[in-house]
Design a protein around this motif. Structure first.
Motif, PDB file in Angstrom:
ATOM      1  N   LEU A  66      12.632 -14.177   0.387  1.00 30.56           N
ATOM      2  CA  LEU A  66      13.096 -12.965   1.071  1.00 30.56           C
ATOM      3  C   LEU A  66      13.213 -11.797   0.091  1.00 30.56           C
ATOM      4  CD1 LEU A  66      15.840 -14.221   3.563  1.00 30.56           C
ATOM      5  CD2 LEU A  66      13.688 -13.061   4.132  1.00 30.56           C
ATOM      6  N   ALA A  67      13.655 -12.076  -1.124  1.00 37.02           N
ATOM      7  CA  ALA A  67      13.769 -11.021  -2.128  1.00 37.02           C
ATOM      8  C   ALA A  67      12.398 -10.436  -2.441  1.00 37.02           C
ATOM      9  CB  ALA A  67      14.413 -11.574  -3.401  1.00 37.02           C
ATOM     10  N   PHE A  68      11.391 -11.295  -2.575  1.00 32.82           N
ATOM     11  CA  PHE A  68      10.036 -10.780  -2.807  1.00 32.82           C
ATOM     12  C   PHE A  68       9.573  -9.932  -1.632  1.00 32.82           C
ATOM     13  CE2 PHE A  68       5.560 -11.167  -1.724  1.00 32.82           C
ATOM     14  CZ  PHE A  68       4.988 -10.511  -2.803  1.00 32.82           C
ATOM     15  N   THR A  69       9.844 -10.403  -0.419  1.00 38.47           N
ATOM     16  CA  THR A  69       9.429  -9.652   0.772  1.00 38.47           C
ATOM     17  C   THR A  69      10.068  -8.271   0.789  1.00 38.47           C
ATOM     18  OG1 THR A  69       9.228 -11.732   1.997  1.00 38.47           O
ATOM     19  CG2 THR A  69       9.276  -9.696   3.274  1.00 38.47           C
ATOM     20  N   LEU A  70      11.344  -8.183   0.402  1.00 42.87           N
ATOM     21  CA  LEU A  70      12.021  -6.892   0.346  1.00 42.87           C
ATOM     22  C   LEU A  70      11.371  -5.984  -0.693  1.00 42.87           C
ATOM     23  CD1 LEU A  70      14.329  -4.999   1.105  1.00 42.87           C
ATOM     24  CD2 LEU A  70      15.765  -6.186  -0.573  1.00 42.87           C
ATOM     25  N   MET A  71      11.068  -6.538  -1.849  1.00 45.83           N
ATOM     26  CA  MET A  71      10.404  -5.743  -2.885  1.00 45.83           C
ATOM     27  C   MET A  71       9.037  -5.264  -2.404  1.00 45.83           C
ATOM     28  SD  MET A  71      11.234  -7.910  -6.326  1.00 45.83           S
ATOM     29  CE  MET A  71      12.898  -8.444  -6.701  1.00 45.83           C
ATOM     30  N   TYR A  72       8.339  -6.134  -1.684  1.00 44.74           N
ATOM     31  CA  TYR A  72       7.016  -5.742  -1.195  1.00 44.74           C
ATOM     32  C   TYR A  72       7.128  -4.674  -0.111  1.00 44.74           C
ATOM     33  CZ  TYR A  72       2.047  -6.148  -0.619  1.00 44.74           C
ATOM     34  OH  TYR A  72       0.711  -5.851  -0.618  1.00 44.74           O
ATOM     35  N   ALA A  73       8.172  -4.755   0.689  1.00 44.47           N
ATOM     36  CA  ALA A  73       8.387  -3.719   1.704  1.00 44.47           C
ATOM     37  C   ALA A  73       8.622  -2.363   1.047  1.00 44.47           C
ATOM     38  CB  ALA A  73       9.569  -4.092   2.589  1.00 44.47           C
ATOM     39  N   ILE A  74       9.252  -2.372  -0.127  1.00 44.76           N
ATOM     40  CA  ILE A  74       9.549  -1.127  -0.837  1.00 44.76           C
ATOM     41  C   ILE A  74       8.343  -0.631  -1.622  1.00 44.76           C
ATOM     42  CG2 ILE A  74      10.978  -0.088  -2.654  1.00 44.76           C
ATOM     43  CD1 ILE A  74      13.175  -2.071  -1.846  1.00 44.76           C
ATOM     44  N   GLY A  75       7.674  -1.550  -2.327  1.00 48.53           N
ATOM     45  CA  GLY A  75       6.615  -1.105  -3.237  1.00 48.53           C
ATOM     46  C   GLY A  75       5.329  -1.889  -3.165  1.00 48.53           C
ATOM     47  N   GLY A  76       5.027  -2.473  -2.017  1.00 47.98           N
ATOM     48  CA  GLY A  76       3.769  -3.203  -1.877  1.00 47.98           C
ATOM     49  C   GLY A  76       2.565  -2.289  -1.971  1.00 47.98           C
ATOM     50  N   THR A  77       1.463  -2.799  -2.501  1.00 46.05           N
ATOM     51  CA  THR A  77       0.274  -1.970  -2.718  1.00 46.05           C
ATOM     52  C   THR A  77      -0.745  -2.068  -1.590  1.00 46.05           C
ATOM     53  OG1 THR A  77      -0.652  -3.785  -4.048  1.00 46.05           O
ATOM     54  CG2 THR A  77       0.492  -2.019  -5.235  1.00 46.05           C
ATOM     55  N   THR A  78      -0.474  -2.847  -0.568  1.00 50.28           N
ATOM     56  CA  THR A  78      -1.362  -2.913   0.599  1.00 50.28           C
ATOM     57  C   THR A  78      -0.527  -2.723   1.862  1.00 50.28           C
ATOM     58  OG1 THR A  78      -1.157  -5.334   0.688  1.00 50.28           O
ATOM     59  CG2 THR A  78      -3.041  -4.434  -0.520  1.00 50.28           C
ATOM     60  N   ASP A  79      -1.193  -2.278   2.901  1.00 46.60           N
ATOM     61  CA  ASP A  79      -0.510  -2.015   4.168  1.00 46.60           C
ATOM     62  C   ASP A  79      -0.574  -3.263   5.033  1.00 46.60           C
ATOM     63  OD1 ASP A  79       0.716  -0.867   6.317  1.00 46.60           O
ATOM     64  OD2 ASP A  79      -1.020   0.327   6.962  1.00 46.60           O
ATOM     65  N   VAL A  80       0.511  -4.028   5.068  1.00 53.08           N
ATOM     66  CA  VAL A  80       0.556  -5.265   5.840  1.00 53.08           C
ATOM     67  C   VAL A  80       1.832  -5.280   6.673  1.00 53.08           C
ATOM     68  CG1 VAL A  80      -0.766  -6.563   4.119  1.00 53.08           C
ATOM     69  CG2 VAL A  80       1.729  -6.515   3.987  1.00 53.08           C
TER      70      VAL A  80
END
Length: 350
Positions: free
Chosen positions: A156-170
């Motif tokens: 879940l922590a990774f998912t939150l980080m990806y929601a903030i700074g992910g490099t692809t639109d998913v």
């Protein structure tokens, strides 16, 4: 769950790097209170053991594998602050020597795999041991549950980080569901490894398990048909299971780590781990970057120019365990020595 370069953008990577650096600094100070002359060598061994077991990917679903994260195990064995440092040492060795986990993503990986797992696992572990009976079995059960929960928490922590700074639109909701689902399964494996390891150390040297430091099984006497607690002895009793010396335990643990990394790792699952599988299925890996040390002599856990796969992987594993135990022990002895320096001459004369 080693995040490679390119998954998370630069601002988020810098922010998580700052969080990781602050947590490591706090842990260095906190570890001074946790470590003593008995546990400092054990902490280095715990780091090496986590490195070794992380090489043993186990299948969890069709085409997916998982491996130990180690935060719960380290926190329960040597303390939460020292646990953060143990996993951080492992991640640093993996990133610099084995091209596993991006260098720009080191802060992300330390935050996910060292900080989140340790904080969640140890907090839940302490809550459980307070309500469960004061027995060794309760410590083992609490270890299992804490380790199990820590893995999806990191997902879940990774998912939150990806929601903030992910490099692809998913779709973040889709990613969250996939990450938590597969990492619950991985958490079962983590829980089993953690409980078995904690139980094994409890069986021979419970006095060295940080999470069981408050566990004291009082001798009970039957008086007039009723059981009452026996009075505390006036002198400190000999260490439980003194037949197993610290040196014997350390050597046994090191040999076990070398065997796991040098021999057993050859039979580990070759399937992608949970993060890799979710990243591939959801397009997260579209902007993944090659590791800066992809051409290093030990990249991908193999020794360069050694053609035999079994020998190459085994040698890499042995080197990794050796380097990690040396680096970890050096760090923890240094922290231990700082603790001694913090004791002022005036305080020793009181």
């Amino acid at each position: 769950m080693h995040v490679p370069d390119g998954f998370i953008d630069a601002p988020t990577s810098v922010a998580t790097g700052a969080v990781a650096a602050a947590a490591v600094a706090v842990s260095l100070r906190g570890a001074r209170r946790e470590l003593d002359e008995r546990t400092a060598p054990l902490a280095g061994l715990v780091a090496a053991f986590i490195f070794a077991v992380q090489m043993l990917n186990f299948p969890v679903a069709a085409g997916t594998s998982g491996h130990l994260l180690g935060g719960a195990l380290a926190a329960i064995l040597v303390g939460p602050y020292t646990g953060v440092l143990c996993v951080s040492v492992v991640l640093l060795m993996q990133g610099l020597l084995f091209a596993d986990g991006g260098l720009t993503a080191l802060g992300v990986n330390i935050t996910n795999m060292a900080i989140v797992t340790t904080v969640v696992a140890y907090g839940l572990f302490r809550a459980l041991v307070k309500v469960l009976p004061r027995t060794r079995r309760s410590v083992t059960v609490a270890s299992f549950v804490a380790a199990l929960v820590s893995v999806p928490a990191a997902a879940l922590a990774f998912t939150l980080m990806y929601a903030i700074g992910g490099t692809t639109d998913v779709s973040i909701g889709k990613v969250a569901g996939a990450m938590v689902g597969v990492h619950i399964l991985i958490g079962i494996g983590e829980a089993a490894i953690t409980a078995l390891t904690v139980g094994a150390v409890l069986a021979v040297r419970p006095d060295l398990v940080y999470g069981a430091r408050d566990l004291r099984e009082r001798l009970q006497l039957r008086v007039n048909g009723e059981l009452i607690d026996a009075p505390e002895p006036e002198t400190e009793p000999a260490p439980v299971a003194a037949r197993t010396s610290r040196r014997t335990l350390w050597i046994s643990g090191l040999v076990t780590s070398l065997v796991l990394a040098g021999l057993v790792s050859f039979y580990a699952s070759a399937d992608p781990d949970g993060l890799e599988k979710v990243a591939t299925d959801n397009g997260i890996d579209e902007k993944a970057e090659e590791h800066h040390y992809a051409d290093s002599p030990l990249a991908d856990y193999g020794v360069k120019d050694v053609d035999n796969a079994r020998l190459s992987g085994g040698l890499a594993g042995v080197i990794g365990v050796g380097v990690t135990v040396v680096a970890g022990t050096a760090v923890f002895w240094s922290v231990r020595r700082r603790r001694g320096e913090d004791v002022s001459p005036a305080s020793t004369n009181v």
